[in-house]
Enzyme design. Sequence first.
Site, mmCIF file in Angstrom:
data_model
loop_
_atom_site.group_PDB
_atom_site.id
_atom_site.type_symbol
_atom_site.label_atom_id
_atom_site.label_comp_id
_atom_site.label_asym_id
_atom_site.label_seq_id
_atom_site.Cartn_x
_atom_site.Cartn_y
_atom_site.Cartn_z
ATOM 1 N N LYS A 26 1.113 -1.337 -0.386
ATOM 2 C CA LYS A 26 0.003 0.069 -0.021
ATOM 3 C C LYS A 26 0.841 1.259 0.257
ATOM 4 C CE LYS A 26 -3.129 -1.024 -0.799
ATOM 5 N NZ LYS A 26 -3.986 -1.679 -1.791
ATOM 6 N N LYS A 245 -6.097 0.759 -7.164
ATOM 7 C CA LYS A 245 -4.990 1.630 -6.693
ATOM 8 C C LYS A 245 -5.384 3.129 -6.646
ATOM 9 C CE LYS A 245 -3.152 -2.064 -6.927
ATOM 10 N NZ LYS A 245 -3.405 -3.577 -5.681
ATOM 11 N N GLY A 246 -5.765 3.433 -5.313
ATOM 12 C CA GLY A 246 -5.733 5.024 -5.817
ATOM 13 C C GLY A 246 -7.570 5.223 -5.542
ATOM 14 N N GLN A 248 -10.974 5.947 -3.695
ATOM 15 C CA GLN A 248 -11.672 6.648 -2.877
ATOM 16 C C GLN A 248 -12.390 6.722 -2.098
ATOM 17 O OE1 GLN A 248 -11.785 9.549 -4.923
ATOM 18 N NE2 GLN A 248 -11.263 9.118 -6.058
ATOM 19 N N TYR A 249 -11.858 6.695 -0.703
ATOM 20 C CA TYR A 249 -12.690 6.190 0.828
ATOM 21 C C TYR A 249 -12.830 7.314 1.641
ATOM 22 C CZ TYR A 249 -7.772 4.813 0.881
ATOM 23 O OH TYR A 249 -6.208 4.249 1.037
HETATM 24 N N1 LIG Z 1 0.369 6.787 -9.847
HETATM 25 C C1 LIG Z 1 -0.060 6.114 -9.050
HETATM 26 N N2 LIG Z 1 -1.469 5.714 -8.685
HETATM 27 C C2 LIG Z 1 -2.367 5.613 -8.215
HETATM 28 N N3 LIG Z 1 -2.133 4.686 -6.843
HETATM 29 C C3 LIG Z 1 -0.708 5.514 -6.756
HETATM 30 C C4 LIG Z 1 -0.177 5.901 -8.032
HETATM 31 N N4 LIG Z 1 0.739 6.420 -7.505
HETATM 32 C C5 LIG Z 1 0.486 5.993 -5.099
HETATM 33 N N5 LIG Z 1 0.123 5.821 -5.353
HETATM 34 C C6 LIG Z 1 -0.752 4.720 -4.272
HETATM 35 O O1 LIG Z 1 -0.817 3.088 -4.468
HETATM 36 C C7 LIG Z 1 -1.157 2.827 -3.233
HETATM 37 C C8 LIG Z 1 -2.095 1.628 -3.448
HETATM 38 O O2 LIG Z 1 0.085 1.551 -3.014
HETATM 39 P P1 LIG Z 1 0.248 -0.472 -3.658
HETATM 40 O O3 LIG Z 1 0.392 -0.603 -5.235
HETATM 41 O O4 LIG Z 1 1.760 -0.747 -3.386
HETATM 42 O O5 LIG Z 1 -1.158 -1.416 -2.701
HETATM 43 S S1 LIG Z 1 -0.678 -3.340 -3.165
HETATM 44 O O6 LIG Z 1 -0.038 -3.160 -1.942
HETATM 45 O O7 LIG Z 1 0.006 -3.660 -4.332
HETATM 46 O O8 LIG Z 1 -1.901 -3.559 -3.160
HETATM 47 C C9 LIG Z 1 -2.676 3.510 -3.463
HETATM 48 O O9 LIG Z 1 -3.565 3.890 -2.124
HETATM 49 P P2 LIG Z 1 -4.725 3.868 -2.002
HETATM 50 O O10 LIG Z 1 -5.425 5.778 -2.394
HETATM 51 O O11 LIG Z 1 -5.035 3.674 -0.507
HETATM 52 O O12 LIG Z 1 -5.491 3.206 -2.944
HETATM 53 C C10 LIG Z 1 -2.053 4.870 -4.021
HETATM 54 O O13 LIG Z 1 -2.892 5.989 -2.823
#
Ligand SMILES: Nc1ncnc2c1ncn2[C@@H]1O[C@H](COP(=O)(O)OS(=O)(=O)O)[C@@H](OP(=O)(O)O)[C@H]1O
Length: 296
Positions: A26, A245-246, A248-249
Site C-alpha cells: 500500500k 489503486k488510488g 476513494q474512501y
Molecule cells: N500513480 C499512481 N496511481 C495510483 N495509485 C498510486 C499512484 N502512486 C501512488 N499510488 C498509491 O499506491 C497505493 C497502492 O499501493 P500498492 O500498489 O503498494 O498496493 S498493493 O500493496 O499492491 O495492494 C494507493 O493507495 P490507495 O490510495 O489507498 O488506494 C495510492 O495512494
Amino acid sequence: MPKINGMAVTRARGIIHLFFNIPTTKTGTTALYTFLSLHPAIASNLPSPDTFEEIQFFNAHNYLRGLDWYMNFFPVDANSSAHYYFEKSATYFDGELVPKRVHALLPHAKLITILISPAKRAYSWYQHTKTHGDVIANNYSFHQVITASDTAPKPLRDLRNRCLNPGKYAQHLERWLTYFSPQSLHIIDGEELKSNPVEVMNELQKFLKITPFFNYTEHLRFDPKKGFFCQVVSGDHTKCLGRSKGRQYPPMEEKSLKLLQRYYLSHNTALVKLMKRIGLRNISNWLKEDLSDSSA
Ligand SMILES: Nc1ncnc2c1ncn2[C@@H]1O[C@H](COP(=O)(O)OS(=O)(=O)O)[C@@H](OP(=O)(O)O)[C@H]1O
C-alpha cells in the site's frame, strides 16, 4: 540485468546483478512496478501461476526450489533490449527470513523500498481488505481493528497485525541492513512518488546506474480524473492504474490518526535515526509531520 519489485536482478556480460524492490504493501509499489516496466532496459519477471503472479520466492517454501528455479522467471530474450529484470513480491519487506535468504543467494542485490506515513498505510490496507470482502474489515471499524486487544478473536488480531506491523519501518529496515550495506538501499518517499514521479524515477535510475537514461517526462502525465500520474499512451490519452489503486474512501477519523501517530512515535523516531546514520539527510515531510503531530 533482471529486476524485481521486492528485488531486481541484473544480467550483464554473463554476470548476474540483482536489485530488490522490497515493497511495503500500500505504499505505491504497483505504480513503481508500472513505471519501471516502461523503461526499455528493464523487464519484469514472468508471472507465477501459483502465487497471484508474484514469485514469492524468498519468503515461502518456493525458496527450497533453489536459485535456478527462481531465475527461470527471468528468461533472457536475445531480441529484447532489457538488461535489468525486476520482481514484486509483497511480503518481502517484513518477512523475518527474507533478508538473510536474499543475501545468501544474491549478496550484490540492490534494495529499493517505498515508505509513506505508516498510519496512512495501515488505513489503506484496511480499506483494501474491506473492498476485498473481508468479513472482519466489514464488521469492525478501522478504529476497532487498530485498538483490538491481544484477547480479541484471532482473525481480528490478524487484521490488526497486518495493518500495524509493516509500518514499523525501522525494525524491518534494520533487518535488511544486518545483511546489506546502506549503499545497497534506496528509499523512495511514497508521497513524492505520487506528486513527482519523474524526479523519483530519475533518482532511482541514478541509484541503479541504469543505461540508457530514460526520459520519464515524456511518458508520465498527471491525470486530473484519476488524481495521480499515469502512463501516456498516445497523444492526449493516459493509461492509469486500476480502480484498486488510488481508491476513494472517507478520510481517517481524527482519533485513529492521533492514536496511530502516537503508536508509531518510537518507530518513526528510530527511522529518522536510521536514515541519518546511513547518510540520508532529507527527511520526508510525512515523517516530520507524523512526528510533530504525535506530540500535539
Ligand atoms: N500513480 C499512481 N496511481 C495510483 N495509485 C498510486 C499512484 N502512486 C501512488 N499510488 C498509491 O499506491 C497505493 C497502492 O499501493 P500498492 O500498489 O503498494 O498496493 S498493493 O500493496 O499492491 O495492494 C494507493 O493507495 P490507495 O490510495 O489507498 O488506494 C495510492 O495512494
